[in-house]
Design a protein around this motif. Structure first.
Motif, PDB file in Angstrom:
ATOM      1  N   GLY A  94      13.089 -12.612   0.566  1.00 28.05           N
ATOM      2  CA  GLY A  94      12.361 -13.725  -0.047  1.00 28.05           C
ATOM      3  C   GLY A  94      12.622 -15.023   0.690  1.00 28.05           C
ATOM      4  O   GLY A  94      13.282 -15.072   1.732  1.00 28.05           O
ATOM      5  N   LYS A  95      12.108 -16.107   0.112  1.00 24.36           N
ATOM      6  CA  LYS A  95      12.255 -17.429   0.723  1.00 24.36           C
ATOM      7  C   LYS A  95      13.295 -18.290   0.019  1.00 24.36           C
ATOM      8  O   LYS A  95      13.478 -19.441   0.374  1.00 24.36           O
ATOM      9  N   PHE A  96      13.969 -17.739  -0.988  1.00 17.97           N
ATOM     10  CA  PHE A  96      14.930 -18.498  -1.766  1.00 17.97           C
ATOM     11  C   PHE A  96      16.262 -17.767  -1.811  1.00 17.97           C
ATOM     12  O   PHE A  96      16.331 -16.558  -1.618  1.00 17.97           O
ATOM     13  N   LYS A  97      17.321 -18.504  -2.104  1.00 19.00           N
ATOM     14  CA  LYS A  97      18.659 -17.930  -2.194  1.00 19.00           C
ATOM     15  C   LYS A  97      18.756 -17.027  -3.416  1.00 19.00           C
ATOM     16  O   LYS A  97      18.240 -17.345  -4.482  1.00 19.00           O
ATOM     17  N   ILE A  98      19.449 -15.914  -3.242  1.00 20.33           N
ATOM     18  CA  ILE A  98      19.721 -14.990  -4.338  1.00 20.33           C
ATOM     19  C   ILE A  98      21.160 -15.208  -4.768  1.00 20.33           C
ATOM     20  O   ILE A  98      22.066 -15.211  -3.942  1.00 20.33           O
ATOM     21  N   ASN A  99      21.376 -15.406  -6.068  1.00 18.63           N
ATOM     22  CA  ASN A  99      22.714 -15.645  -6.580  1.00 18.63           C
ATOM     23  C   ASN A  99      23.528 -14.355  -6.641  1.00 18.63           C
ATOM     24  O   ASN A  99      24.661 -14.315  -6.204  1.00 18.63           O
ATOM     25  N   TYR A 100      22.955 -13.302  -7.206  1.00 18.34           N
ATOM     26  CA  TYR A 100      23.655 -12.021  -7.274  1.00 18.34           C
ATOM     27  C   TYR A 100      22.649 -10.883  -7.313  1.00 18.34           C
ATOM     28  O   TYR A 100      21.488 -11.055  -7.670  1.00 18.34           O
ATOM     29  N   CYS A 101      23.110  -9.707  -6.916  1.00 19.99           N
ATOM     30  CA  CYS A 101      22.310  -8.487  -6.981  1.00 19.99           C
ATOM     31  C   CYS A 101      23.117  -7.419  -7.693  1.00 19.99           C
ATOM     32  O   CYS A 101      24.316  -7.298  -7.487  1.00 19.99           O
ATOM     33  N   LYS A 102      22.436  -6.648  -8.525  1.00 21.50           N
ATOM     34  CA  LYS A 102      23.096  -5.508  -9.146  1.00 21.50           C
ATOM     35  C   LYS A 102      22.288  -4.262  -8.838  1.00 21.50           C
ATOM     36  O   LYS A 102      21.059  -4.306  -8.704  1.00 21.50           O
ATOM     37  N   LEU A 103      22.996  -3.170  -8.687  1.00 22.76           N
ATOM     38  CA  LEU A 103      22.401  -1.900  -8.313  1.00 22.76           C
ATOM     39  C   LEU A 103      22.603  -0.936  -9.468  1.00 22.76           C
ATOM     40  O   LEU A 103      23.734  -0.678  -9.875  1.00 22.76           O
ATOM     41  N   GLU A 104      21.495  -0.437 -10.026  1.00 24.47           N
ATOM     42  CA  GLU A 104      21.563   0.571 -11.077  1.00 24.47           C
ATOM     43  C   GLU A 104      21.417   1.934 -10.428  1.00 24.47           C
ATOM     44  O   GLU A 104      20.425   2.205  -9.754  1.00 24.47           O
ATOM     45  N   ILE A 105      22.408   2.779 -10.644  1.00 29.17           N
ATOM     46  CA  ILE A 105      22.435   4.104 -10.036  1.00 29.17           C
ATOM     47  C   ILE A 105      22.348   5.136 -11.153  1.00 29.17           C
ATOM     48  O   ILE A 105      23.045   5.034 -12.169  1.00 29.17           O
ATOM     49  N   LYS A 106      21.506   6.129 -10.948  1.00 29.62           N
ATOM     50  CA  LYS A 106      21.345   7.190 -11.933  1.00 29.62           C
ATOM     51  C   LYS A 106      21.474   8.523 -11.199  1.00 29.62           C
ATOM     52  O   LYS A 106      20.746   8.788 -10.237  1.00 29.62           O
ATOM     53  N   LEU A 107      22.403   9.343 -11.635  1.00 33.75           N
ATOM     54  CA  LEU A 107      22.663  10.651 -11.046  1.00 33.75           C
ATOM     55  C   LEU A 107      22.308  11.700 -12.092  1.00 33.75           C
ATOM     56  O   LEU A 107      22.888  11.711 -13.184  1.00 33.75           O
ATOM     57  N   VAL A 108      21.338  12.586 -11.777  1.00 32.50           N
ATOM     58  CA  VAL A 108      20.845  13.567 -12.737  1.00 32.50           C
ATOM     59  C   VAL A 108      21.192  14.960 -12.247  1.00 32.50           C
ATOM     60  O   VAL A 108      20.976  15.290 -11.077  1.00 32.50           O
ATOM     61  N   ASN A 109      21.703  15.786 -13.145  1.00 33.74           N
ATOM     62  CA  ASN A 109      22.079  17.159 -12.814  1.00 33.74           C
ATOM     63  C   ASN A 109      20.884  18.081 -13.002  1.00 33.74           C
ATOM     64  O   ASN A 109      20.314  18.159 -14.077  1.00 33.74           O
ATOM     65  N   ASN A 110      20.509  18.790 -11.945  1.00 34.26           N
ATOM     66  CA  ASN A 110      19.470  19.828 -12.016  1.00 34.26           C
ATOM     67  C   ASN A 110      20.128  21.160 -11.740  1.00 34.26           C
ATOM     68  O   ASN A 110      19.705  21.910 -10.886  1.00 34.26           O
ATOM     69  N   GLY A 111      21.172  21.495 -12.466  1.00 35.54           N
ATOM     70  CA  GLY A 111      22.051  22.601 -12.132  1.00 35.54           C
ATOM     71  C   GLY A 111      21.565  23.989 -12.449  1.00 35.54           C
ATOM     72  O   GLY A 111      22.323  24.919 -12.332  1.00 35.54           O
ATOM     73  N   TRP A 112      20.343  24.195 -12.846  1.00 34.69           N
ATOM     74  CA  TRP A 112      19.905  25.543 -13.167  1.00 34.69           C
ATOM     75  C   TRP A 112      19.648  26.351 -11.904  1.00 34.69           C
ATOM     76  O   TRP A 112      19.810  27.542 -11.890  1.00 34.69           O
ATOM     77  N   GLY A 113      19.196  25.715 -10.864  1.00 33.93           N
ATOM     78  CA  GLY A 113      18.939  26.417  -9.610  1.00 33.93           C
ATOM     79  C   GLY A 113      17.858  27.479  -9.721  1.00 33.93           C
ATOM     80  O   GLY A 113      17.930  28.502  -9.069  1.00 33.93           O
ATOM     81  N   GLY A 114      16.871  27.294 -10.563  1.00 39.85           N
ATOM     82  CA  GLY A 114      15.775  28.251 -10.683  1.00 39.85           C
ATOM     83  C   GLY A 114      15.963  29.230 -11.816  1.00 39.85           C
ATOM     84  O   GLY A 114      15.019  29.790 -12.331  1.00 39.85           O
ATOM     85  N   LYS A 115      17.191  29.519 -12.219  1.00 41.28           N
ATOM     86  CA  LYS A 115      17.450  30.439 -13.313  1.00 41.28           C
ATOM     87  C   LYS A 115      17.638  29.653 -14.603  1.00 41.28           C
ATOM     88  O   LYS A 115      18.241  28.594 -14.605  1.00 41.28           O
ATOM     89  N   ILE A 116      17.134  30.208 -15.674  1.00 38.13           N
ATOM     90  CA  ILE A 116      17.348  29.588 -16.975  1.00 38.13           C
ATOM     91  C   ILE A 116      18.500  30.328 -17.644  1.00 38.13           C
ATOM     92  O   ILE A 116      18.435  31.529 -17.850  1.00 38.13           O
ATOM     93  N   PRO A 117      19.573  29.613 -17.958  1.00 41.53           N
ATOM     94  CA  PRO A 117      20.723  30.294 -18.547  1.00 41.53           C
ATOM     95  C   PRO A 117      20.426  30.825 -19.948  1.00 41.53           C
ATOM     96  O   PRO A 117      19.558  30.327 -20.655  1.00 41.53           O
ATOM     97  N   LYS A 118      21.189  31.849 -20.299  1.00 36.72           N
ATOM     98  CA  LYS A 118      21.038  32.496 -21.586  1.00 36.72           C
ATOM     99  C   LYS A 118      21.364  31.504 -22.708  1.00 36.72           C
ATOM    100  O   LYS A 118      22.322  30.746 -22.616  1.00 36.72           O
ATOM    101  N   GLY A 119      20.549  31.505 -23.739  1.00 40.39           N
ATOM    102  CA  GLY A 119      20.809  30.636 -24.880  1.00 40.39           C
ATOM    103  C   GLY A 119      20.277  29.224 -24.721  1.00 40.39           C
ATOM    104  O   GLY A 119      20.659  28.342 -25.461  1.00 40.39           O
TER     105      GLY A 119
END
Length: 184
Positions: A94-119
């Motif tokens: 931008g053309k103006f000073k930035i006072n601070y920046c924050k970074l929102e991080i989201k980590l999502v588990n897709n741990g099925w790997g194609g198989k749907i676990p029992k139950g």
């Protein structure tokens, strides 16, 4: 808490709506000469309208005048302490000073790997005559973190390095990482 850094445009926005409030207050006094209740309600209504307009203008200016982008973002998983290290650079575009920046991080588990676990869809109930089986603890499938990566200001065109460290649970597999940068 970090206070936003006001630019010249922010002060012009506040001055404009302050002058508008004074103008509306003068018009209210001329319109309601005999009624005090009407005068107070008109001044209150003009106060609400100008305050809403000023705050909306400040929010819009914050969004469109304070711009930054992430460059050369790398991610590494550290197994010894089960963390994810995110490294990169932040550039003020931008053309103006930035006072601070924050970074929102989201980590999502897709741990099925194609198989749907029992139950997954149907949990068998039944009678529990001989005691209950140990219930598995619910493990969170999403890790959210907010990190302040720049706290001391960033001038136009300037680039600064950042490092963000978030926990990475050991049971996560096939993870999806998303991040969003907010600057003020």
């Amino acid at each position: 808490m970090h206070l936003p850094y006001f630019t010249v445009l922010h002060w012009l926005d506040i001055a404009f709506f302050l002058i508008l409030f004074i103008f509306l207050a003068i018009l209210s006094t001329k319109a309601a000469k005999n009624s005090v209740k009407l005068l107070l309600s008109m001044i209150f209504a003009s106060f609400l309208v100008t305050t809403f307009g000023a705050v909306l203008g400040l929010v819009i200016l914050e969004k469109y005048t304070k711009k930054a982008e992430l460059l050369h973002v790398e991610q590494r998983r550290v197994l010894i302490n089960e963390t994810l290290v995110l490294k990169g650079e932040v550039k003020n575009i931008g053309k103006f000073k930035i006072n601070y920046c924050k970074l929102e991080i989201k980590l999502v588990n897709n741990g099925w790997g194609g198989k749907i676990p029992k139950g997954t869809f149907f949990k068998p109930g039944g009678l529990k005559l001989f005691g209950s089986k140990q219930e598995k603890k619910q493990r969170p499938n999403v890790v959210k973190a907010t990190k302040y990566i720049i706290t001391d200001g960033l001038f136009p065109g300037q680039i600064k390095n950042f490092i963000a460290i978030i926990p990475y649970p050991p049971y996560f597999k096939n993870t999806y990482l998303s991040y969003k940068l907010y600057c003020h």
